[in-house]
Write a protein that holds these residues in place. Structure first.
Motif: not given
Length: 235
Positions: A174-175, A183-189, A194-199, A201-202
């Motif tokens: 995507f870059a 790729g990081v999943e935050f504890d808060e929004p 949601d872990g995917s960019v431009h269709g 998924r990572y």
């Protein structure tokens, strides 16, 4: 010790939280409603020694009692059940069996012009890149950021701690800039995806909980989940 770290589980959520043992069960339920979506009147809270051990050590049945009365200890599990899920729809958000699965054959997918596959073919990316270019490309550097490790992402606000869990380390499509991304999943929004960019998924997480950053912005360490202070919003 007046504060304990526990895991909170419900049919739709799982999180790590810290609570003061002087909280009453009623005060705890108010906080758990914001986390689990289960109304206070419908909450049944059991204490487990671990998520693998389903036997309840005790039940937080008296709303007037403080948590310390029940001998709550670090890393125990607060299992929150909904006594009336038919009204609140608890558990249905994660029940994919009720969702009709969309399937697309390989042939039909290859004919579409708005897919990642077509993008890679048009721009000669990945396996569609010329062999000579692939041979000239430099090897990717090793990044010592283990997937699954706790981390904190640099923030411009000193008082804001963006903490989460590493879910992806590697190159992306995507870059324009080459190199490794984390790729990081935050504890808060506090994220952007949601872990995917431009269709493509990572990794997978809830919407607005995922983000991709350069490795130099990620600090790996023992970063516990911080509970958002919602007291001002509850007054």
């Amino acid at each position: 010790m007046t504060v304990v770290t526990v895991f909170v589980t419900s049919p739709d959520t799982r999180s790590e939280r810290r609570y003061d043992l002087h909280l009453t069960v009623a005060q705890l339920k108010d906080k758990l409603e914001l986390i689990t979506g289960i109304p206070v009147s419908n909450q049944s809270i059991s204490v487990l020694d671990s998520e693998e051990d389903t036997r309840a050590v005790t039940t937080l049945s008296d709303d007037s009692q403080q948590l310390g009365f029940y001998g709550l200890k670090d890393f125990q599990v607060l299992k929150v059940d909904d006594t009336n899920p038919s009204v609140t729809l608890t558990g249905q958000l994660t029940d994919v069996s009720q969702v009709e699965k969309f399937e697309l054959s390989d042939e039909a997918y290859a004919q579409r012009q708005d897919t990642v596959l077509q993008y890679k073919q048009r721009n000669k990316v990945g396996r569609f890149a010329p062999k000579e270019d692939a041979e000239k490309s430099a090897p990717l550097p090793h990044i010592d950021i283990p997937i699954g490790s706790r981390c904190e992402v640099d923030s411009t606000e000193e008082s804001l701690h963006k903490r989460g869990t590493v879910r992806f380390v590697g190159p992306t499509n995507f870059a324009n800039k080459e190199g490794m991304w984390v790729g990081v999943e935050f504890d808060e929004p506090m994220g952007k995806n949601d872990g995917s960019v431009h269709g493509e998924r990572y990794f997978s997480c809830r919407p607005n909980y995922g983000i991709f950053v350069r490795p130099d912005r990620v600090k790996v360490g023992d970063y516990p989940v911080e509970e958002l202070n919602l007291d001002d919003e509850e007054m």
